[in-house]
Design a protein around this motif. Structure first.
Motif, PDB file in Angstrom:
ATOM      1  N   TYR A 132      65.226  48.145 100.140  1.00 43.04           N
ATOM      2  CA  TYR A 132      64.066  48.641  99.386  1.00 43.04           C
ATOM      3  C   TYR A 132      64.506  49.518  98.209  1.00 43.04           C
ATOM      4  CZ  TYR A 132      61.012  47.159 103.248  1.00 43.04           C
ATOM      5  OH  TYR A 132      60.333  46.429 104.181  1.00 43.04           O
ATOM      6  N   ALA A 133      65.543  50.345  98.432  1.00 41.00           N
ATOM      7  CA  ALA A 133      66.024  51.219  97.357  1.00 41.00           C
ATOM      8  C   ALA A 133      66.560  50.411  96.184  1.00 41.00           C
ATOM      9  CB  ALA A 133      67.099  52.161  97.896  1.00 41.00           C
ATOM     10  N   MET A 134      67.299  49.340  96.498  1.00 38.16           N
ATOM     11  CA  MET A 134      67.831  48.498  95.429  1.00 38.16           C
ATOM     12  C   MET A 134      66.700  47.802  94.678  1.00 38.16           C
ATOM     13  SD  MET A 134      71.189  46.831  97.295  1.00 38.16           S
ATOM     14  CE  MET A 134      71.625  45.874  95.840  1.00 38.16           C
ATOM     15  N   THR A 135      65.686  47.360  95.416  1.00 33.54           N
ATOM     16  CA  THR A 135      64.550  46.689  94.771  1.00 33.54           C
ATOM     17  C   THR A 135      63.780  47.651  93.873  1.00 33.54           C
ATOM     18  OG1 THR A 135      64.339  45.164  96.634  1.00 33.54           O
ATOM     19  CG2 THR A 135      62.430  45.409  95.196  1.00 33.54           C
ATOM     20  N   ALA A 142      65.889  59.051  98.325  1.00 33.97           N
ATOM     21  CA  ALA A 142      64.523  59.028  97.808  1.00 33.97           C
ATOM     22  C   ALA A 142      63.685  57.970  98.505  1.00 33.97           C
ATOM     23  CB  ALA A 142      64.551  58.766  96.302  1.00 33.97           C
ATOM     24  N   GLU A 143      64.284  56.820  98.784  1.00 35.03           N
ATOM     25  CA  GLU A 143      63.561  55.745  99.468  1.00 35.03           C
ATOM     26  C   GLU A 143      63.197  56.160 100.896  1.00 35.03           C
ATOM     27  OE1 GLU A 143      61.541  52.310  99.411  1.00 35.03           O
ATOM     28  OE2 GLU A 143      62.770  53.010  97.734  1.00 35.03           O
ATOM     29  N   THR A 144      64.117  56.866 101.560  1.00 38.50           N
ATOM     30  CA  THR A 144      63.847  57.335 102.925  1.00 38.50           C
ATOM     31  C   THR A 144      62.665  58.300 102.939  1.00 38.50           C
ATOM     32  OG1 THR A 144      66.176  57.107 103.519  1.00 38.50           O
ATOM     33  CG2 THR A 144      64.822  58.513 104.926  1.00 38.50           C
ATOM     34  N   VAL A 145      62.658  59.228 101.982  1.00 38.56           N
ATOM     35  CA  VAL A 145      61.557  60.190 101.894  1.00 38.56           C
ATOM     36  C   VAL A 145      60.245  59.466 101.616  1.00 38.56           C
ATOM     37  CG1 VAL A 145      60.615  62.126 100.578  1.00 38.56           C
ATOM     38  CG2 VAL A 145      63.059  62.066 101.163  1.00 38.56           C
ATOM     39  N   TYR A 157      59.849  56.046 112.784  1.00 40.23           N
ATOM     40  CA  TYR A 157      60.966  56.989 112.884  1.00 40.23           C
ATOM     41  C   TYR A 157      60.896  57.781 114.182  1.00 40.23           C
ATOM     42  CZ  TYR A 157      62.627  56.270 108.088  1.00 40.23           C
ATOM     43  OH  TYR A 157      63.162  55.729 106.955  1.00 40.23           O
ATOM     44  N   LEU A 158      59.680  58.135 114.604  1.00 38.99           N
ATOM     45  CA  LEU A 158      59.517  58.830 115.880  1.00 38.99           C
ATOM     46  C   LEU A 158      60.012  57.946 117.022  1.00 38.99           C
ATOM     47  CD1 LEU A 158      58.426  61.060 117.751  1.00 38.99           C
ATOM     48  CD2 LEU A 158      56.176  59.952 117.612  1.00 38.99           C
TER      49      LEU A 158
END
Length: 474
Positions: A132-135, A142-145, A157-158
């Motif tokens: 997703y970050a590359m896209t 930043a993508e994780t946040v 994530y939980l």
């Protein structure tokens, strides 16, 4: 090693003409085929998950490196989730699985799937985030946040965090640092972990779009997994406990730290318990209600009575010995394949140590043995460990069969299940059981000790299908 009962002569007969032995071999082959089928179904579910993703254009979405990483993340997530749901089915104590392979074998497979499932789910998260970050042309942080801000992803994530906690606490070295109650509470989080990820799986990226076979498959798999847990871990035991109204009738001290609990109830013979089986017992007192115990039947239940024998191995089992007559008891089970129904050979060899005598005693009581068919070794470090030994030779099934006792400590520094005195006289597993290769070997005792018995049996050439060992360790 001393003889307690001399065996009667065994008539020389052709085993392949004996209908009982032939029926045992046929049943054994059927169980092996059923076990193979169950394993095939487990892996087929993984193949189905990937095949459905491919059928709905999964590969067509790969156009560059970013989309390839995203696709790899989707596949690892699908496979990991599928394995987790398979693990839940294995842990549900489904009677069909227990009858074929036994609950201990099912749970061993369950544990082996834990780490691969976790690694796949972790890879799922990492690969998707990078893809997703590359896209988006952003950084991984930043993508994780950004992903964490969505409600579905927050639940995902939980679920991942809970799953990590479950797998880490299931590692043997870590598990030994926990009490059973603490470990079991953490392990129950696996249900929450899977449920927490459901909204994410059904909504993220349209992978499981409405009306697709993929969505139907996954919903069906979730229903199977959680339905099995609900029915066989909660509903059936609750109904069974209410129907049979089991209560403690009396507590008898057998030896220091060992007690027999005599139970009463209604239609206990309808439990269809076979000798050698165990159940999960819960005693409804203020100090014991929160802890369920796997305990073998030490006598085959009648219509109105049953008996279990318990050794003090910790605070939980010690509290059982202090319950009072009239205490209500809940039951899950009976479970286990440590029974004569799983015999495949014409003769029977039995070795029991310590509290392992309890399933052995009920196994022998329930077995229809011919004179000269069985040889039993009762193993103890000292006479204080001769629990229920006096009952073995008195069983009707043991008339004309051999019962030996082996007392004494093992020699220091030597990995053996035998006493130092027996070893000094040259006793081996084949001298103790001259017909070992034509026997089913049933072993019950402390795990490390039982493993040594199995080691010697395999070294003597006994095939695994003739070795019966059931573990109750968590």
């Amino acid at each position: 090693m001393t003889t307690r009962t001399a065996p009667a002569p065994l008539a020389d007969r052709r085993r392949d003409r004996d209908p009982v032995d032939r029926a045992r071999r046929i049943r054994g082959r059927r169980r092996m085929r059923a076990a193979d089928l169950m394993i095939a179904l487990c892996w087929s579910s993984v193949a189905m998950a990937v095949s459905l993703w491919l059928a709905y254009g999964g590969l067509a979405q790969i156009t560059d490196t970013a989309s390839a990483l995203t696709a790899a993340g989707i596949v690892t997530g699908l496979v990991g989730t599928d394995l987790i749901l398979v693990m839940l089915v294995l842990a549900a104590r489904i009677p069909a699985i227990d009858r074929v392979v036994g609950q201990d074998t099912a749970m061993a497979f369950h544990r082996r799937l834990g780490k691969p499932a976790l690694y796949l789910i972790l890879a799922h998260g990492v690969l998707l985030t990078i893809g997703y970050a590359m896209t988006d042309g952003s950084t991984v942080v930043a993508e994780t946040v950004s992903l964490f801000q969505g409600p579905d992803m927050a639940l995902a994530y939980l679920g991942l965090g809970l799953l990590v906690a479950v797998v880490v606490t299931s590692v043997v070295a870590v598990r030994r640092r926990f009490s059973y109650e603490a470990w079991h509470l953490v392990h129950l989080l696996s249900y929450v972990a899977v449920l927490a990820a459901v909204p994410h799986q059904l909504s993220a990226g349209g992978v499981l779009a409405d009306g697709t076979a993929q969505r139907i498959y996954w919903i069906a798999l979730y229903v199977l997994a959680f339905g099995s847990i609900g029915v066989f871990r909660f509903l059936v035991p609750a109904i069974r406990s209410a129907r049979h109204d089991i209560r403690v009738a009396g507590v008898e001290r057998v030896a220091p730290g060992v007690v027999s609990l005599y139970l009463t109830g209604r239609d206990l013979d309808r439990l269809q318990t076979r000798g050698g089986q165990y159940a999960i017992w819960r005693f409804w007192t203020g100090s014991t209600w929160w802890h369920a115990h796997p305990i073998s039947f030490s006598a085959v239940p009648t219509a109105t009575s049953a008996r279990i024998t318990v050794r003090d191995l910790g605070s939980g089992s010690a509290a059982i010995g202090r319950v009072r007559p009239g205490t209500r008891v809940s039951i899950e089970g009976p479970y286990g394949v440590f029974t004569d129904a799983h015999r495949v050979a014409p003769k029977l060899a039995v070795i029991a140590a310590g509290i392992g005598i309890t399933p052995i005693r009920s196994l022998l009581e329930h077995s229809d043995l011919r004179p000269g068919e069985a040889t039993v070794i009762l193993r103890g470090t000292d006479p204080a460990q001769s629990y229920l030994w006096n009952e073995i030779g008195a069983l009707r099934s043991m008339r004309g069969n051999a019962v030996y006792t082996m007392l004494g400590s093992r020699p220091p520094g030597l990995a053996t299940w035998m006493s130092a005195e027996a070893l000094s006289r040259g006793v081996t597993i084949t001298s103790a059981f001259p017909d070992l290769l034509h026997s089913d070997l049933y072993v019950c005792g402390p795990q490390s000790w039982a493993d040594l018995v199995v080691r010697d049996a395999r070294a003597a050439g006994l095939p695994d299908e003739q070795i019966h060992l059931e573990r109750f360790d968590w």
